[in-house]
Write a protein that holds these residues in place. Sequence first.
Motif, PDB file in Angstrom:
ATOM      1  N   ASP A  82      24.367  -6.492 -19.485  1.00  0.00           N
ATOM      2  CA  ASP A  82      24.683  -6.467 -20.914  1.00  0.00           C
ATOM      3  C   ASP A  82      24.778  -5.042 -21.451  1.00  0.00           C
ATOM      4  O   ASP A  82      25.624  -4.743 -22.300  1.00  0.00           O
ATOM      5  CB  ASP A  82      23.615  -7.238 -21.696  1.00  0.00           C
ATOM      6  CG  ASP A  82      23.659  -8.732 -21.407  1.00  0.00           C
ATOM      7  OD1 ASP A  82      24.706  -9.202 -20.911  1.00  0.00           O
ATOM      8  OD2 ASP A  82      22.656  -9.423 -21.657  1.00  0.00           O
ATOM      9  N   TRP A  83      23.910  -4.146 -20.980  1.00  0.00           N
ATOM     10  CA  TRP A  83      23.868  -2.793 -21.516  1.00  0.00           C
ATOM     11  C   TRP A  83      24.821  -1.833 -20.803  1.00  0.00           C
ATOM     12  O   TRP A  83      25.410  -0.956 -21.428  1.00  0.00           O
ATOM     13  CB  TRP A  83      22.443  -2.232 -21.420  1.00  0.00           C
ATOM     14  CG  TRP A  83      21.453  -2.967 -22.272  1.00  0.00           C
ATOM     15  CD1 TRP A  83      21.712  -3.906 -23.224  1.00  0.00           C
ATOM     16  CD2 TRP A  83      20.023  -2.826 -22.247  1.00  0.00           C
ATOM     17  NE1 TRP A  83      20.551  -4.369 -23.791  1.00  0.00           N
ATOM     18  CE2 TRP A  83      19.490  -3.710 -23.218  1.00  0.00           C
ATOM     19  CE3 TRP A  83      19.147  -2.041 -21.499  1.00  0.00           C
ATOM     20  CZ2 TRP A  83      18.127  -3.832 -23.452  1.00  0.00           C
ATOM     21  CZ3 TRP A  83      17.778  -2.162 -21.733  1.00  0.00           C
ATOM     22  CH2 TRP A  83      17.281  -3.048 -22.694  1.00  0.00           C
ATOM     23  N   PHE A  84      24.965  -1.997 -19.483  1.00  0.00           N
ATOM     24  CA  PHE A  84      25.746  -1.029 -18.701  1.00  0.00           C
ATOM     25  C   PHE A  84      26.945  -1.648 -17.986  1.00  0.00           C
ATOM     26  O   PHE A  84      27.717  -0.932 -17.358  1.00  0.00           O
ATOM     27  CB  PHE A  84      24.842  -0.333 -17.665  1.00  0.00           C
ATOM     28  CG  PHE A  84      23.598   0.266 -18.251  1.00  0.00           C
ATOM     29  CD1 PHE A  84      23.663   1.429 -19.010  1.00  0.00           C
ATOM     30  CD2 PHE A  84      22.363  -0.329 -18.047  1.00  0.00           C
ATOM     31  CE1 PHE A  84      22.514   1.989 -19.558  1.00  0.00           C
ATOM     32  CE2 PHE A  84      21.210   0.221 -18.577  1.00  0.00           C
ATOM     33  CZ  PHE A  84      21.285   1.374 -19.348  1.00  0.00           C
ATOM     34  N   GLY A  85      27.075  -2.980 -18.054  1.00  0.00           N
ATOM     35  CA  GLY A  85      28.159  -3.627 -17.334  1.00  0.00           C
ATOM     36  C   GLY A  85      27.996  -3.536 -15.831  1.00  0.00           C
ATOM     37  O   GLY A  85      28.972  -3.622 -15.078  1.00  0.00           O
ATOM     38  N   PHE A  86      26.765  -3.369 -15.372  1.00  0.00           N
ATOM     39  CA  PHE A  86      26.472  -3.175 -13.950  1.00  0.00           C
ATOM     40  C   PHE A  86      25.777  -4.412 -13.403  1.00  0.00           C
ATOM     41  O   PHE A  86      24.891  -4.978 -14.048  1.00  0.00           O
ATOM     42  CB  PHE A  86      25.561  -1.951 -13.774  1.00  0.00           C
ATOM     43  CG  PHE A  86      25.160  -1.663 -12.356  1.00  0.00           C
ATOM     44  CD1 PHE A  86      25.961  -0.873 -11.553  1.00  0.00           C
ATOM     45  CD2 PHE A  86      23.989  -2.186 -11.820  1.00  0.00           C
ATOM     46  CE1 PHE A  86      25.604  -0.601 -10.250  1.00  0.00           C
ATOM     47  CE2 PHE A  86      23.625  -1.920 -10.527  1.00  0.00           C
ATOM     48  CZ  PHE A  86      24.433  -1.125  -9.728  1.00  0.00           C
ATOM     49  N   THR A  87      26.189  -4.845 -12.219  1.00  0.00           N
ATOM     50  CA  THR A  87      25.548  -6.006 -11.617  1.00  0.00           C
ATOM     51  C   THR A  87      25.412  -5.829 -10.112  1.00  0.00           C
ATOM     52  O   THR A  87      26.260  -5.206  -9.468  1.00  0.00           O
ATOM     53  CB  THR A  87      26.347  -7.286 -11.910  1.00  0.00           C
ATOM     54  OG1 THR A  87      25.666  -8.400 -11.327  1.00  0.00           O
ATOM     55  CG2 THR A  87      27.751  -7.209 -11.343  1.00  0.00           C
ATOM     56  N   PHE A  88      24.318  -6.340  -9.579  1.00  0.00           N
ATOM     57  CA  PHE A  88      24.103  -6.339  -8.140  1.00  0.00           C
ATOM     58  C   PHE A  88      24.664  -7.603  -7.490  1.00  0.00           C
ATOM     59  O   PHE A  88      25.043  -7.593  -6.326  1.00  0.00           O
ATOM     60  CB  PHE A  88      22.603  -6.266  -7.825  1.00  0.00           C
ATOM     61  CG  PHE A  88      22.005  -4.896  -7.998  1.00  0.00           C
ATOM     62  CD1 PHE A  88      22.220  -3.906  -7.057  1.00  0.00           C
ATOM     63  CD2 PHE A  88      21.215  -4.603  -9.103  1.00  0.00           C
ATOM     64  CE1 PHE A  88      21.668  -2.648  -7.200  1.00  0.00           C
ATOM     65  CE2 PHE A  88      20.654  -3.352  -9.254  1.00  0.00           C
ATOM     66  CZ  PHE A  88      20.882  -2.367  -8.305  1.00  0.00           C
ATOM     67  N   ALA A  89      24.682  -8.690  -8.253  1.00  0.00           N
ATOM     68  CA  ALA A  89      25.049  -9.992  -7.697  1.00  0.00           C
ATOM     69  C   ALA A  89      26.493 -10.004  -7.209  1.00  0.00           C
ATOM     70  O   ALA A  89      27.395  -9.469  -7.859  1.00  0.00           O
ATOM     71  CB  ALA A  89      24.828 -11.078  -8.743  1.00  0.00           C
ATOM     72  N   PHE A  90      26.703 -10.588  -6.022  1.00  0.00           N
ATOM     73  CA  PHE A  90      28.032 -10.793  -5.447  1.00  0.00           C
ATOM     74  C   PHE A  90      28.824  -9.495  -5.285  1.00  0.00           C
ATOM     75  O   PHE A  90      30.027  -9.457  -5.492  1.00  0.00           O
ATOM     76  CB  PHE A  90      28.827 -11.797  -6.287  1.00  0.00           C
ATOM     77  CG  PHE A  90      28.068 -13.069  -6.536  1.00  0.00           C
ATOM     78  CD1 PHE A  90      27.765 -13.921  -5.486  1.00  0.00           C
ATOM     79  CD2 PHE A  90      27.624 -13.390  -7.812  1.00  0.00           C
ATOM     80  CE1 PHE A  90      27.051 -15.092  -5.700  1.00  0.00           C
ATOM     81  CE2 PHE A  90      26.901 -14.560  -8.026  1.00  0.00           C
ATOM     82  CZ  PHE A  90      26.613 -15.413  -6.966  1.00  0.00           C
ATOM     83  N   SER A  91      28.110  -8.412  -4.948  1.00  0.00           N
ATOM     84  CA  SER A  91      28.758  -7.130  -4.677  1.00  0.00           C
ATOM     85  C   SER A  91      28.050  -6.446  -3.520  1.00  0.00           C
ATOM     86  O   SER A  91      26.931  -6.810  -3.159  1.00  0.00           O
ATOM     87  CB  SER A  91      28.726  -6.228  -5.921  1.00  0.00           C
ATOM     88  OG  SER A  91      27.415  -5.727  -6.138  1.00  0.00           O
ATOM     89  N   SER A 172      25.946 -13.835  -1.476  1.00  0.00           N
ATOM     90  CA  SER A 172      26.892 -14.744  -0.850  1.00  0.00           C
ATOM     91  C   SER A 172      27.602 -14.067   0.333  1.00  0.00           C
ATOM     92  O   SER A 172      27.125 -13.076   0.875  1.00  0.00           O
ATOM     93  CB  SER A 172      27.891 -15.259  -1.893  1.00  0.00           C
ATOM     94  OG  SER A 172      28.683 -16.298  -1.354  1.00  0.00           O
ATOM     95  N   ASN A 173      28.749 -14.613   0.708  1.00  0.00           N
ATOM     96  CA  ASN A 173      29.479 -14.178   1.904  1.00  0.00           C
ATOM     97  C   ASN A 173      30.942 -13.970   1.535  1.00  0.00           C
ATOM     98  O   ASN A 173      31.816 -14.765   1.882  1.00  0.00           O
ATOM     99  CB  ASN A 173      29.320 -15.236   3.005  1.00  0.00           C
ATOM    100  CG  ASN A 173      29.914 -14.805   4.331  1.00  0.00           C
ATOM    101  OD1 ASN A 173      30.347 -13.671   4.494  1.00  0.00           O
ATOM    102  ND2 ASN A 173      29.965 -15.727   5.275  1.00  0.00           N
ATOM    103  N   ILE A 174      31.213 -12.887   0.819  1.00  0.00           N
ATOM    104  CA  ILE A 174      32.550 -12.633   0.276  1.00  0.00           C
ATOM    105  C   ILE A 174      33.285 -11.650   1.183  1.00  0.00           C
ATOM    106  O   ILE A 174      32.820 -10.529   1.390  1.00  0.00           O
ATOM    107  CB  ILE A 174      32.452 -12.051  -1.147  1.00  0.00           C
ATOM    108  CG1 ILE A 174      31.620 -12.979  -2.038  1.00  0.00           C
ATOM    109  CG2 ILE A 174      33.844 -11.834  -1.735  1.00  0.00           C
ATOM    110  CD1 ILE A 174      31.320 -12.409  -3.404  1.00  0.00           C
ATOM    111  N   PRO A 175      34.441 -12.029   1.728  1.00  0.00           N
ATOM    112  CA  PRO A 175      35.181 -11.127   2.621  1.00  0.00           C
ATOM    113  C   PRO A 175      35.542  -9.810   1.930  1.00  0.00           C
ATOM    114  O   PRO A 175      36.030  -9.791   0.805  1.00  0.00           O
ATOM    115  CB  PRO A 175      36.453 -11.926   2.950  1.00  0.00           C
ATOM    116  CG  PRO A 175      36.080 -13.344   2.715  1.00  0.00           C
ATOM    117  CD  PRO A 175      35.107 -13.338   1.575  1.00  0.00           C
ATOM    118  N   GLY A 176      35.264  -8.710   2.632  1.00  0.00           N
ATOM    119  CA  GLY A 176      35.602  -7.391   2.113  1.00  0.00           C
ATOM    120  C   GLY A 176      34.653  -6.857   1.066  1.00  0.00           C
ATOM    121  O   GLY A 176      34.772  -5.697   0.650  1.00  0.00           O
TER     122      GLY A 176
END
Length: 231
Positions: A82-91, A172-176
């Motif tokens: 919400d504050w920085f537009g940064f996320t760890f999830a799915f990356s 998760s298991n996202i190609p690339g």
Amino acid sequence: MILSEPEWQALTLSLKVSTVAVVCSLPFGILMAWILARCRFTGKALLDSLIHLPLVLPPVVVGYLLLLGFGRRGLIGQYLYDWFGFTFAFSWRGAALASAVIAFPLMVRAIRLALEGVDTRLEQAARTLGAGRWRVFFTITLPLTLPGVIVGTVLAFARSLGEFGATITFVSNIPGETRTLPSAMYTLIETPGAEGAAARLCVIAIVLALSSLLISEWLSRWGRKKLGEAV
């Protein structure tokens, strides 16, 4: 050995994730090792247990806890997004975080053992000569702990390369993006006719892990030899 494009992606992503995980966690590993080796305080045993908890917890549990804490709607993750537009999830950043958490106990343990082997009389002598705590740490303690730091770093890197359970649960298991070597192997094993590709990645994983252990041993011996020459 010829690798396909998805296999190359998994290999390079694994190396990237492991490198980032080790580099970012190393300062915290040194700090935690120093606290456990040199400080006495109430709750030290609890802190020690919490640091080593990922060694005994199922990796899936670690990944689930990371999802609760750093997911887009997690306790901490929601504010980061919400504050920085940064996320760890799915990356890939989340994969690096999961790998760092899983490998952190190995790093701390190796550095702590090295710190406990340093003769504290050398540090005391330096302080009596007027050196401050930071100067003593960076000029005496850290150089004498170097073999342990090297071993802890390489072991953490090797462990990060093999991380699977926490990573696939958290990101998760996202190609690339999050499909590292273990995740790619898992996908290939479940794919009919992909046994050859899975075997290639298995060989690569073994070579990388074995190389890391051999490099760790060589660097440790080199560090001890240099310290012996300095003394």
